[in-house]
Design a protein around this motif. Sequence first.
Motif, PDB file in Angstrom:
ATOM      1  N   GLU A  30      49.003  42.178  41.596  1.00 20.86           N
ATOM      2  CA  GLU A  30      48.966  42.950  40.354  1.00 20.86           C
ATOM      3  C   GLU A  30      49.551  44.352  40.507  1.00 20.86           C
ATOM      4  O   GLU A  30      49.939  44.964  39.518  1.00 20.86           O
ATOM      5  CB  GLU A  30      47.533  43.075  39.850  1.00 20.86           C
ATOM      6  CG  GLU A  30      46.913  41.758  39.437  1.00 20.86           C
ATOM      7  CD  GLU A  30      45.454  41.930  39.090  1.00 20.86           C
ATOM      8  OE1 GLU A  30      45.112  41.706  37.909  1.00 20.86           O
ATOM      9  OE2 GLU A  30      44.670  42.302  39.977  1.00 20.86           O
TER      10      GLU A  30
ATOM     11  N   ASP B  11      50.232  49.501  38.425  1.00 23.73           N
ATOM     12  CA  ASP B  11      51.457  48.689  38.490  1.00 23.73           C
ATOM     13  C   ASP B  11      52.679  49.508  38.914  1.00 23.73           C
ATOM     14  O   ASP B  11      52.572  50.699  39.218  1.00 23.73           O
ATOM     15  CB  ASP B  11      51.703  47.960  37.169  1.00 23.73           C
ATOM     16  CG  ASP B  11      52.083  48.876  36.014  1.00 23.73           C
ATOM     17  OD1 ASP B  11      52.412  50.057  36.231  1.00 23.73           O
ATOM     18  OD2 ASP B  11      52.056  48.401  34.870  1.00 23.73           O
TER      19      ASP B  11
ATOM     20  N   VAL C 121      46.351  48.987  35.706  1.00 21.31           N
ATOM     21  CA  VAL C 121      46.188  47.588  35.312  1.00 21.31           C
ATOM     22  C   VAL C 121      44.712  47.342  35.014  1.00 21.31           C
ATOM     23  O   VAL C 121      44.357  46.832  33.969  1.00 21.31           O
ATOM     24  CB  VAL C 121      46.683  46.632  36.414  1.00 21.31           C
ATOM     25  CG1 VAL C 121      46.433  45.178  36.038  1.00 21.31           C
ATOM     26  CG2 VAL C 121      48.155  46.866  36.710  1.00 21.31           C
ATOM     27  N   TRP C 122      43.855  47.713  35.966  1.00 21.01           N
ATOM     28  CA  TRP C 122      42.402  47.640  35.781  1.00 21.01           C
ATOM     29  C   TRP C 122      41.728  48.630  36.709  1.00 21.01           C
ATOM     30  O   TRP C 122      42.304  49.062  37.707  1.00 21.01           O
ATOM     31  CB  TRP C 122      41.840  46.231  35.987  1.00 21.01           C
ATOM     32  CG  TRP C 122      42.059  45.653  37.361  1.00 21.01           C
ATOM     33  CD1 TRP C 122      43.043  44.798  37.750  1.00 21.01           C
ATOM     34  CD2 TRP C 122      41.274  45.899  38.546  1.00 21.01           C
ATOM     35  NE1 TRP C 122      42.920  44.499  39.094  1.00 21.01           N
ATOM     36  CE2 TRP C 122      41.843  45.157  39.600  1.00 21.01           C
ATOM     37  CE3 TRP C 122      40.141  46.663  38.819  1.00 21.01           C
ATOM     38  CZ2 TRP C 122      41.336  45.167  40.899  1.00 21.01           C
ATOM     39  CZ3 TRP C 122      39.626  46.680  40.110  1.00 21.01           C
ATOM     40  CH2 TRP C 122      40.209  45.928  41.129  1.00 21.01           C
TER      41      TRP C 122
ATOM     42  N   THR D 184      40.211  47.573  31.499  1.00 20.03           N
ATOM     43  CA  THR D 184      41.204  46.520  31.699  1.00 20.03           C
ATOM     44  C   THR D 184      42.298  46.656  30.647  1.00 20.03           C
ATOM     45  O   THR D 184      42.012  46.768  29.455  1.00 20.03           O
ATOM     46  CB  THR D 184      40.566  45.120  31.579  1.00 20.03           C
ATOM     47  OG1 THR D 184      39.446  45.055  32.462  1.00 20.03           O
ATOM     48  CG2 THR D 184      41.557  44.039  31.929  1.00 20.03           C
TER      49      THR D 184
END
Length: 163
Positions: free
Chosen positions: A118, A141, A147-148, A161
């Motif tokens: 990810e 990213d 991303v989370w 998220t």
Amino acid sequence: MKTLFGKIALTLFMFCFGNAFAQQVLYSLKDGNEQPIGQMSINYKPSGYEATMSGKKLAVEVTGNTAVATMGKLVITIPVDGDGYYHKRVGQLRARPVTTSFGGSGSARMLYVGLTPEGRFYREEFWLNGKLFNWSNTVVDHNDQIVWSVMSDSQGTLRLTRL
């Protein structure tokens, strides 16, 4: 909830090094039991970002070697550098001094764990006035956008998220 937003802000701003791809991104927020508690919008900019949740705003601006996060009357300052340290030094802890407009001081500690499918995986701790304020695990990213992230403090856990 208001204090949780502040704690998200403190963790999130450690990721802004002036490289993020300019874009507005929506995130879902859940508590430690995976119960939805709202959404957050982050408007990424090349020099920082602005985050909004429930009408509360956080602004982060990186100029020169300093990142400044502002939320209401709270201003947090941390020195940063553009040497790519956070992207290159796998397994090495990096600590940076932190000061607040309310006279608090401490450190932001970040460990780049490594690359996942990810994105880049980081572990962070935010220490303020000699106490662990919060800790988090975050994946970022290739555009330097979150991303989370999972954050915990004395009040509970919060999951962020990307939608």
